[in-house]
Design an enzyme around this catalytic site. Structure first.
Site, short mmCIF file in Angstrom:
data_model
loop_
_atom_site.label_atom_id
_atom_site.label_comp_id
_atom_site.label_asym_id
_atom_site.label_seq_id
_atom_site.Cartn_x
_atom_site.Cartn_y
_atom_site.Cartn_z
N GLY A 1 32.32 40.33 23.65
CA GLY A 1 32.05 41.76 23.42
C GLY A 1 32.87 42.71 24.26
CE1 TYR B 1 42.01 32.10 16.32
CE2 TYR B 1 43.36 32.60 14.40
CZ TYR B 1 42.30 32.91 15.24
OH TYR B 1 41.53 34.03 14.98
#
Length: 385
Positions: A10, A192
């Site tokens: 966050g 990824y």
């Protein structure tokens, strides 16, 4: 009744924008779990722009999603999880294999392990996962002979000879790219991308078993103020900006015509927050993008004009193994399920981004080092050496 939302990652670029938006909703209490990595936040992370924008808007836990006890603590009393914490960057993932697997796969695994220990006392109603368009690999194309196809990727030998177009795996005809829909085949061509697809599968398996709703978003190329200017592995806008401001030449890979779908971070945050209580999004995979493709050379030329830079834009033919040719999302589903329409045009967004960059400390010293690392690992090919 106040609902507690845990945003992992966050304090990152996307996460911080989501936290700022959540803070405007009095019905939500926000908790953030973030490790504040140096690659994103610099050597003094608690003074970084991103951390400073969220620290007073949430309950902040500095910790690693790979640390099980920390995850257990972070999940206490949580009603929603927005899972953003991840290692990002396709090139870097191809030689930092264990790092990407441990953070992206085991980090999410820790969340489910912690939730399983709570059993019937679990309070989490929904998990929102930030996935990536990279799971599509090259994406969706049309072949004049074979119809709709999903090519595995471009051949290195073709690229060495300056052919950066896509060819049909079956008949070798040149392909035309089309917007990629959510039901398209997934053919990840980087580690990824593999880890993001693994996350999706884990969500689709574990959430129904635990009676937890979920929404999976496949983000396109997200940009905006707060984007890392220190991480050379992600974001051509940041890389180009730091070079343009120093009036240094820019190496435009391939033929400059490779395209990307750029979506502003504020639009991403809006869609994610909307999905929290939007039952139509439950159990769905949704593309989030602009639905428009912009070539790399167009981006470089636009940024150069905005900054008034004297840099030369040099199309070199250099290329990275695993980079895709084109990237455009079909956003029909986002529009139908969430009422989502991007509100910020690319020109407006780039102008605002450049204005923000001018007020930041920039550093391009890591860029050439990152290329050298990829070249040493065989993932970057210089045509001009």
């Amino acid at each position: 009744m106040t609902q507690t939302i845990l945003v992992t990652g966050g304090a990152g670029f996307i996460g911080s924008e989501i936290v700022r938006l959540l803070d405007t909703h009095p019905e939500y209490k926000v908790r953030v779990l973030d490790i504040l990595t140096e690659q994103i936040h610099g050597k003094d992370p608690e003074s970084s722009y991103l951390y400073q924008t969220v620290k007073d808007r949430c309950e902040f836990i500095r910790g690693d999603v790979r640390d099980f006890d920390t995850v257990v603590e972070a999940l206490d009393g949580v009603n929603y999880v927005i899972h953003l914490a991840a290692e990002t960057g396709t090139g870097q993932s191809m030689y930092m294999i264990n790092q990407y697997n441990s953070v992206n796969v085991m980090g999410l695994s820790n969340i489910f392990q912690a939730l399983s220990l709570r059993g019937k006392d679990n309070t989490v109603r929904k998990i929102i996962l930030s996935s990536s368009r990279s799971v599509y690999g090259e994406g969706k194309y049309e072949c004049p002979n074979c119809g709709v196809v999903y090519p595995r990727g471009r051949r290195t030998d073709d690229m060495l000879h300056g052919d950066f177009s896509m060819h049909c795996d079956s008949c070798d005809a040149r392909l035309t790219f089309v917007p990629t829909t959510e039901d398209s085949c997934t053919t990840p061509n980087s580690l990824y991308a593999f880890t993001k697809l693994a996350q999706e599968s884990m969500i689709q398996t574990m959430c129904p078993a635990m009676n937890i709703d979920y929404t999976i978003f496949r983000f396109q190329n997200v940009y905006g103020a707060g984007q890392s200017l220190k991480n050379p592995y992600t974001g051509i806008l940041s890389i180009f900006s730091t070079l343009l401001l120093d009036n240094k030449d820019i190496n435009i890979f391939e033929d400059g015509q490779e395209s990307r779908d750029f979506i502003h971070v504020k639009d991403i945050a809006s869609a994610v927050v909307t999905s929290l209580d939007k039952t139509a999004s439950n159990g769905e995979i949704i593309n989030l993008g602009s639905g428009k493709g912009t070539s790399v050379i167009e981006i470089a030329e636009t940024l150069k004009q905005i900054y008034g830079s004297t840099s030369d834009l040099k199309i070199t033919g250099d290329f990275r193994i695993g980079d895709i040719a084109h990237n455009i999302a079909d956003t029909t589903k986002a529009r139908e399920l969430l009422g989502f329409t991007p509100s910020i045009s690319l020109q407006q967004g780039l102008t605002e981004f450049c204005k923000w960059v001018l007020g930041q400390e920039t550093d391009n010293s890591r860029y050439e080092q990152s290329l050298a690392e990829m070249e040493q690992s065989g993932m970057f090919v210089r045509q001009t050496a």
